[in-house]
Enzyme design. Sequence first.
Site, PDB file in Angstrom:
ATOM      1  N   ASP A 164      -6.159   3.201   9.962  1.00 41.21           N
ATOM      2  CA  ASP A 164      -7.489   2.558  10.010  1.00 41.21           C
ATOM      3  C   ASP A 164      -7.893   2.431  11.349  1.00 41.21           C
ATOM      4  O   ASP A 164      -8.294   3.143  12.235  1.00 41.21           O
ATOM      5  CB  ASP A 164      -7.868   1.624   8.828  1.00 41.21           C
ATOM      6  CG  ASP A 164      -9.286   1.521   8.740  1.00 41.21           C
ATOM      7  OD1 ASP A 164     -10.269   2.268   9.071  1.00 41.21           O
ATOM      8  OD2 ASP A 164      -9.648   0.424   8.173  1.00 41.21           O
ATOM      9  N   LYS A 215      -7.807   7.541   8.689  1.00 37.68           N
ATOM     10  CA  LYS A 215      -9.352   7.558   8.973  1.00 37.68           C
ATOM     11  C   LYS A 215      -9.546   7.852  10.545  1.00 37.68           C
ATOM     12  O   LYS A 215      -9.490   6.908  11.259  1.00 37.68           O
ATOM     13  CB  LYS A 215      -9.685   6.266   8.600  1.00 37.68           C
ATOM     14  CG  LYS A 215     -10.071   6.088   7.006  1.00 37.68           C
ATOM     15  CD  LYS A 215     -10.865   4.830   6.907  1.00 37.68           C
ATOM     16  CE  LYS A 215     -10.417   4.310   5.349  1.00 37.68           C
ATOM     17  NZ  LYS A 215     -11.122   3.140   5.152  1.00 37.68           N
ATOM     18  N   ASP A 236      -5.218  -0.174  -2.543  1.00 42.72           N
ATOM     19  CA  ASP A 236      -6.296  -1.241  -3.369  1.00 42.72           C
ATOM     20  C   ASP A 236      -7.526  -1.566  -2.950  1.00 42.72           C
ATOM     21  O   ASP A 236      -7.744  -1.448  -1.687  1.00 42.72           O
ATOM     22  CB  ASP A 236      -5.103  -2.612  -3.391  1.00 42.72           C
ATOM     23  CG  ASP A 236      -5.156  -3.446  -2.380  1.00 42.72           C
ATOM     24  OD1 ASP A 236      -4.995  -2.920  -1.072  1.00 42.72           O
ATOM     25  OD2 ASP A 236      -5.452  -4.466  -2.401  1.00 42.72           O
ATOM     26  N   ASP A 277       0.663   3.372   4.473  1.00 42.35           N
ATOM     27  CA  ASP A 277      -0.395   4.224   3.464  1.00 42.35           C
ATOM     28  C   ASP A 277      -1.667   4.964   4.203  1.00 42.35           C
ATOM     29  O   ASP A 277      -2.044   6.108   4.259  1.00 42.35           O
ATOM     30  CB  ASP A 277      -1.100   3.350   2.314  1.00 42.35           C
ATOM     31  CG  ASP A 277      -1.428   2.142   2.684  1.00 42.35           C
ATOM     32  OD1 ASP A 277      -1.511   1.811   4.068  1.00 42.35           O
ATOM     33  OD2 ASP A 277      -2.111   1.221   1.784  1.00 42.35           O
ATOM     34  N   ARG A 286      -4.372   0.111  -7.472  1.00 46.71           N
ATOM     35  CA  ARG A 286      -3.127   0.788  -6.957  1.00 46.71           C
ATOM     36  C   ARG A 286      -2.510   1.758  -7.795  1.00 46.71           C
ATOM     37  O   ARG A 286      -1.709   2.844  -7.413  1.00 46.71           O
ATOM     38  CB  ARG A 286      -2.214  -0.189  -6.799  1.00 46.71           C
ATOM     39  CG  ARG A 286      -2.391  -1.241  -5.387  1.00 46.71           C
ATOM     40  CD  ARG A 286      -1.094  -2.124  -4.912  1.00 46.71           C
ATOM     41  NE  ARG A 286      -1.724  -3.124  -4.285  1.00 46.71           N
ATOM     42  CZ  ARG A 286      -1.754  -3.261  -3.038  1.00 46.71           C
ATOM     43  NH1 ARG A 286      -1.905  -2.128  -2.456  1.00 46.71           N
ATOM     44  NH2 ARG A 286      -1.965  -4.410  -2.478  1.00 46.71           N
ATOM     45  N   GLY A 318       0.819  -1.279  -0.129  1.00 51.05           N
ATOM     46  CA  GLY A 318       0.059  -0.210  -0.016  1.00 51.05           C
ATOM     47  C   GLY A 318       0.780   1.325  -0.019  1.00 51.05           C
ATOM     48  O   GLY A 318       0.406   2.382  -0.829  1.00 51.05           O
TER      49      GLY A 318
HETATM   50  P1  IMP Z   1      -5.422  -0.916  10.048  1.00 49.39           P
HETATM   51  O1  IMP Z   1      -4.598  -2.093  10.424  1.00 49.39           O
HETATM   52  O2  IMP Z   1      -7.013  -1.203  10.235  1.00 49.39           O
HETATM   53  O3  IMP Z   1      -5.365   0.292  10.280  1.00 49.39           O
HETATM   54  O4  IMP Z   1      -5.372  -0.684   8.620  1.00 49.39           O
HETATM   55  C1  IMP Z   1      -4.416  -0.671   7.667  1.00 49.39           C
HETATM   56  C2  IMP Z   1      -4.359  -1.196   6.555  1.00 49.39           C
HETATM   57  O5  IMP Z   1      -5.392  -1.537   5.967  1.00 49.39           O
HETATM   58  C3  IMP Z   1      -3.654  -0.230   5.458  1.00 49.39           C
HETATM   59  O6  IMP Z   1      -2.206  -0.484   5.513  1.00 49.39           O
HETATM   60  C4  IMP Z   1      -4.407  -0.811   4.279  1.00 49.39           C
HETATM   61  O7  IMP Z   1      -3.604  -1.560   3.698  1.00 49.39           O
HETATM   62  C5  IMP Z   1      -5.727  -1.252   4.587  1.00 49.39           C
HETATM   63  N1  IMP Z   1      -6.948  -0.240   4.416  1.00 49.39           N
HETATM   64  C6  IMP Z   1      -7.486   0.310   5.522  1.00 49.39           C
HETATM   65  N2  IMP Z   1      -8.433   1.035   4.876  1.00 49.39           N
HETATM   66  C7  IMP Z   1      -8.142   1.197   3.669  1.00 49.39           C
HETATM   67  C8  IMP Z   1      -8.967   1.855   2.559  1.00 49.39           C
HETATM   68  O8  IMP Z   1      -9.883   2.646   2.709  1.00 49.39           O
HETATM   69  N3  IMP Z   1      -8.634   1.511   1.242  1.00 49.39           N
HETATM   70  C9  IMP Z   1      -7.425   0.702   1.096  1.00 49.39           C
HETATM   71  N4  IMP Z   1      -6.740   0.156   2.130  1.00 49.39           N
HETATM   72  C10 IMP Z   1      -7.129   0.161   3.369  1.00 49.39           C
HETATM   73 MG    MG Z   2      -1.523  -1.802   4.067  1.00 44.31          MG
END
Ligand code: IMP
Ligand code: MG
Length: 170
Positions: A89, A117, A145, A86, A151, A35
Site C-alpha cells: 500500500d 495498490k 482484515d 499480503d 480474514r 495478513g
Molecule cells: P503499507 O505499509 O502501507 O504498504 O501497508 C501494508 C499493510 O497495510 C498490509 O500488510 C496490510 O496489513 C495493511 N493494508 C493496506 N491496505 C489494506 C487493505 O486494503 N485491506 C487490508 N489491509 C490493508
Molecule cells: Mg499486514
Amino acid sequence: MFTEDQIKARVRELGQEIRAVFGDGEFTIISIINGAVMFTADLMREIDNPVRIRSYGEQTKSVGAPQIVSSLTIDIKGRHVLLIDDILDTGKTITLVSGLVRKLNPASLRTCVLLDKIGRREVPFDADFVGFKIPDKFVVGYGLDFAERYRNLPCIGVLSPRLQNPTAWA
Ligand code: IMP
Ligand code: MG
C-alpha cells in the site's frame, strides 16, 4: 474483486514465476503475518523447492509507523530470501521489514505481494513478484482484515465504506 478460483489460478502462476527465478535451490520464505498467512500457505504449496519458512508479526496502525510485534529468530546470513506480504500500500511495512532482513546479510532478498495498490505509495517500492495490481479500495478477505475481521473469506472483496467504522468494531 477476486473470486477464490481467480486467486488460486494466479497463486499457481506466481509459484511458477518464483520457481523460474530461484531455480532448484533452497531458499527461505519470510512471511509478514497475519495478513499474508493464507497467501503464504497456498503459495508455498505451489513451490516444490526445499524451503525454510519463518514469520514476522506485524501490526499496522491506522496512523503512524508499522510495528513489528515479533521478530525473526532464524539465521538467514548467506541465504536466498523471499519476503512475502499480503498487500503493498504505502510501502512502509515492506520497506521496514526489508531493511531488517537486509541487516541480517542474506545472499539475496526478493519480495512477493499478492496485491499491489498502485498510486498509494508514500515510500517508493517495487515488489519482484506481484499477484494483482488493484485500485485504491480497502479490500478484505483471504487473510486481509478490517479490525481483525473478514480474514477467513475465501475471496477478496471491497469493504463497503459504511462498514468501515472502527469504533463499531472496537
Ligand atoms: P503499507 O505499509 O502501507 O504498504 O501497508 C501494508 C499493510 O497495510 C498490509 O500488510 C496490510 O496489513 C495493511 N493494508 C493496506 N491496505 C489494506 C487493505 O486494503 N485491506 C487490508 N489491509 C490493508
Ligand atoms: Mg499486514
